[in-house]
Design a protein around this motif. Structure first.
Motif, PDB file in Angstrom:
ATOM      1  N   VAL A 156     -12.379 -30.984  -5.773  1.00 42.45           N
ATOM      2  CA  VAL A 156     -13.123 -30.094  -4.888  1.00 42.45           C
ATOM      3  C   VAL A 156     -13.730 -28.925  -5.663  1.00 42.45           C
ATOM      4  O   VAL A 156     -14.887 -28.554  -5.451  1.00 42.45           O
ATOM      5  N   ASP A 157     -12.967 -28.346  -6.577  1.00 48.49           N
ATOM      6  CA  ASP A 157     -13.486 -27.202  -7.339  1.00 48.49           C
ATOM      7  C   ASP A 157     -14.683 -27.606  -8.189  1.00 48.49           C
ATOM      8  O   ASP A 157     -15.678 -26.866  -8.271  1.00 48.49           O
ATOM      9  N   GLU A 158     -14.596 -28.774  -8.832  1.00 48.26           N
ATOM     10  CA  GLU A 158     -15.709 -29.239  -9.654  1.00 48.26           C
ATOM     11  C   GLU A 158     -16.941 -29.511  -8.800  1.00 48.26           C
ATOM     12  O   GLU A 158     -18.067 -29.156  -9.172  1.00 48.26           O
ATOM     13  N   LEU A 159     -16.751 -30.139  -7.642  1.00 49.19           N
ATOM     14  CA  LEU A 159     -17.881 -30.417  -6.761  1.00 49.19           C
ATOM     15  C   LEU A 159     -18.500 -29.134  -6.226  1.00 49.19           C
ATOM     16  O   LEU A 159     -19.722 -29.040  -6.059  1.00 49.19           O
ATOM     17  N   HIS A 160     -17.668 -28.128  -5.981  1.00 46.82           N
ATOM     18  CA  HIS A 160     -18.188 -26.831  -5.534  1.00 46.82           C
ATOM     19  C   HIS A 160     -19.083 -26.217  -6.598  1.00 46.82           C
ATOM     20  O   HIS A 160     -20.123 -25.612  -6.304  1.00 46.82           O
ATOM     21  N   ARG A 161     -18.711 -26.394  -7.870  1.00 44.24           N
ATOM     22  CA  ARG A 161     -19.541 -25.860  -8.953  1.00 44.24           C
ATOM     23  C   ARG A 161     -20.870 -26.611  -9.061  1.00 44.24           C
ATOM     24  O   ARG A 161     -21.877 -26.041  -9.474  1.00 44.24           O
ATOM     25  N   ARG A 198     -25.180 -19.671   8.976  1.00 46.45           N
ATOM     26  CA  ARG A 198     -25.088 -20.777   8.032  1.00 46.45           C
ATOM     27  C   ARG A 198     -24.055 -21.850   8.435  1.00 46.45           C
ATOM     28  O   ARG A 198     -23.300 -22.333   7.604  1.00 46.45           O
ATOM     29  N   PRO A 199     -24.047 -22.262   9.709  1.00 47.39           N
ATOM     30  CA  PRO A 199     -23.043 -23.251  10.108  1.00 47.39           C
ATOM     31  C   PRO A 199     -23.282 -24.620   9.479  1.00 47.39           C
ATOM     32  O   PRO A 199     -22.320 -25.357   9.228  1.00 47.39           O
ATOM     33  N   ASN A 200     -24.542 -24.989   9.230  1.00 46.61           N
ATOM     34  CA  ASN A 200     -24.802 -26.308   8.649  1.00 46.61           C
ATOM     35  C   ASN A 200     -24.221 -26.425   7.243  1.00 46.61           C
ATOM     36  O   ASN A 200     -23.696 -27.477   6.865  1.00 46.61           O
ATOM     37  N   ASP A 201     -24.311 -25.354   6.466  1.00 46.28           N
ATOM     38  CA  ASP A 201     -23.715 -25.383   5.131  1.00 46.28           C
ATOM     39  C   ASP A 201     -22.203 -25.557   5.218  1.00 46.28           C
ATOM     40  O   ASP A 201     -21.611 -26.293   4.431  1.00 46.28           O
ATOM     41  N   ALA A 202     -21.585 -24.873   6.185  1.00 47.36           N
ATOM     42  CA  ALA A 202     -20.140 -25.017   6.358  1.00 47.36           C
ATOM     43  C   ALA A 202     -19.775 -26.448   6.750  1.00 47.36           C
ATOM     44  O   ALA A 202     -18.770 -27.002   6.292  1.00 47.36           O
ATOM     45  N   VAL A 203     -20.612 -27.076   7.579  1.00 47.84           N
ATOM     46  CA  VAL A 203     -20.351 -28.460   8.003  1.00 47.84           C
ATOM     47  C   VAL A 203     -20.508 -29.420   6.830  1.00 47.84           C
ATOM     48  O   VAL A 203     -19.657 -30.292   6.605  1.00 47.84           O
ATOM     49  N   TYR A 204     -21.584 -29.288   6.069  1.00 45.82           N
ATOM     50  CA  TYR A 204     -21.794 -30.183   4.930  1.00 45.82           C
ATOM     51  C   TYR A 204     -20.645 -30.069   3.935  1.00 45.82           C
ATOM     52  O   TYR A 204     -20.152 -31.083   3.416  1.00 45.82           O
ATOM     53  N   TRP A 205     -20.249 -28.846   3.637  1.00 41.94           N
ATOM     54  CA  TRP A 205     -19.174 -28.659   2.651  1.00 41.94           C
ATOM     55  C   TRP A 205     -17.862 -29.248   3.166  1.00 41.94           C
ATOM     56  O   TRP A 205     -17.109 -29.865   2.412  1.00 41.94           O
ATOM     57  N   GLN A 246     -15.506 -32.166   1.388  1.00 47.40           N
ATOM     58  CA  GLN A 246     -14.066 -32.025   1.208  1.00 47.40           C
ATOM     59  C   GLN A 246     -13.305 -33.172   1.865  1.00 47.40           C
ATOM     60  O   GLN A 246     -12.338 -33.698   1.301  1.00 47.40           O
ATOM     61  N   ARG A 247     -13.743 -33.570   3.054  1.00 47.31           N
ATOM     62  CA  ARG A 247     -13.086 -34.677   3.739  1.00 47.31           C
ATOM     63  C   ARG A 247     -13.224 -35.969   2.937  1.00 47.31           C
ATOM     64  O   ARG A 247     -12.285 -36.758   2.834  1.00 47.31           O
ATOM     65  N   GLY A 248     -14.405 -36.183   2.353  1.00 44.56           N
ATOM     66  CA  GLY A 248     -14.587 -37.371   1.529  1.00 44.56           C
ATOM     67  C   GLY A 248     -13.642 -37.398   0.345  1.00 44.56           C
ATOM     68  O   GLY A 248     -13.086 -38.453   0.008  1.00 44.56           O
ATOM     69  N   VAL A 249     -13.453 -36.248  -0.295  1.00 46.92           N
ATOM     70  CA  VAL A 249     -12.509 -36.174  -1.414  1.00 46.92           C
ATOM     71  C   VAL A 249     -11.092 -36.473  -0.933  1.00 46.92           C
ATOM     72  O   VAL A 249     -10.352 -37.244  -1.557  1.00 46.92           O
TER      73      VAL A 249
END
Length: 349
Positions: A141-146, A252-259, A263-266
């Motif tokens: 998750v941390d790497e994907l966030h970067r 920015r709710p769409n960004d929160a949903v995408y992220w 995370q769920r996929g990971v």
């Protein structure tokens, strides 16, 4: 040259199709549960041809439905799907499948990624293209966030500061809540009808076992302001539908949903987030997905034959467009607009 046998099959029930649908080149949209959800919702009868090698092993497949309405008779692979790539890598196998599938002068339309064997078929011509985006989940998750864009990272943080909460739901009530958002967005932003709630419910019935149908709902001060439906097939998590309330986009709710979807996929051990099809005439949507995806390709629409509409068919298309504009007028209650979509949406394929 290997001698192939091509057989007719039901792509919903045939175990040979299921094997192909979990193999290379397959996707959610050629999976038995997706095909069943579409066909149950709109009254289609799915058909398929499967190519077998001399040992009886499936080496390729192609699925479609026959659409018969006032617009005429035509073959679609597959309606209301981002794409339905033929499950074959070898052009000669594809040729054999299309030879067995297409009879007469019926027009065939199919969508596939830009590496499909169907693109080399001289009987088909490209009539359109769209963007496809994907995010490989090959890191934590941390790497994907970067890896995601700086804008996305800032928007995720802004959503948190604003108090946006994203709930991951697996129940049918969440699907129905999301459908209400979906109807509102299509009506008020695009002046379009939405697919019927029954379609969303059928998707849930096909995929909810094992947590493969996820509804993400973003709330602010107790009000649902954005959401998305994600579906899992094989080892890919698919973003299929998304909607939000325009007045709350500054949070920015769409960004929160995408992220949250990433995370769920990971967490679920998926290898990829498939962000689906984006029309090239919607640069805002394409740009939004580019902030999250490292892979971008094209989905190509192919068509065979020439489809000449009779004057009455052209008139029907014009009247359907006018009826859509009337039924999506802001003065029309959303419930009426939703019911209109349930009645009319099948004519948009």
């Amino acid at each position: 040259m290997t001698v192939l046998t091509v057989v007719a099959a039901d792509p919903v029930t045939d175990p040979r199709w299921r094997r192909l649908a979990a193999g290379p080149g397959a996707s959610l949209f050629t999976s038995p549960p997706w095909i069943n959800a579409v066909c149950r919702s709109y009254g289609f009868t799915p058909e398929a041809r499967i190519a077998l090698d001399p040992a009886g092993e499936p080496v390729g497949g192609f699925a479609w439905v026959t659409v018969q309405d006032v617009r005429g008779r035509r073959l679609s692979s597959l309606p209301f799907s981002d794409r339905a790539d033929p499950l074959v890598a070898d052009p000669p196998v594809w040729t054999a499948l299309l030879d067995a599938a297409k009879t007469g002068d019926d027009q065939l339309t199919l969508r596939c990624l830009d590496d499909s064997a169907a693109l080399a078929d001289p009987r088909l011509r490209a009539v359109g293209a769209a963007a496809w985006h994907g995010t490989p989940l090959d890191g934590g998750v941390d790497e994907l966030h970067r890896r995601i864009s700086g804008t996305s990272r800032r928007n995720i943080a802004a959503a948190g500061r604003a108090g946006v909460r994203v709930d991951v739901r697996e129940d049918l009530d969440a699907v129905r809540t999301f459908h209400g958002l979906h109807v509102g967005l299509r009506k008020h932003k695009y002046r379009l009808l939405a697919q019927p709630r029954e379609f969303f419910e059928n998707i849930w019935h096909e995929f909810h076992a094992g947590g493969r149908c996820l509804t993400l709902l973003a709330s602010l001060d107790g009000e649902v302001i954005a959401g998305a439906m994600f579906l899992e097939w094989d080892d890919v998590i698919y973003y299929k539908f998304g909607a939000s309330v325009p007045e709350h986009l500054r949070a920015r709710p769409n960004d929160a949903v995408y992220w949250t979807g990433i995370q769920r996929g990971v967490e679920r051990g998926m290898r990829l987030v498939d962000w689906g099809l984006s029309d090239l005439d919607q640069p805002g949507l394409v740009g939004f997905k580019r902030k999250w995806a490292s892979d971008e390709r094209r989905i190509v629409t192919l068509r065979s034959g020439t489809w000449l509409q009779a004057p009455e068919q052209e008139e029907f298309g014009r009247e359907l467009g006018e009826l859509t504009r009337l039924l999506t007028d802001p003065s029309v209650p959303d419930e009426v607009t939703a019911r209109a979509g349930a009645l009319l949406y099948r004519y948009f394929c």
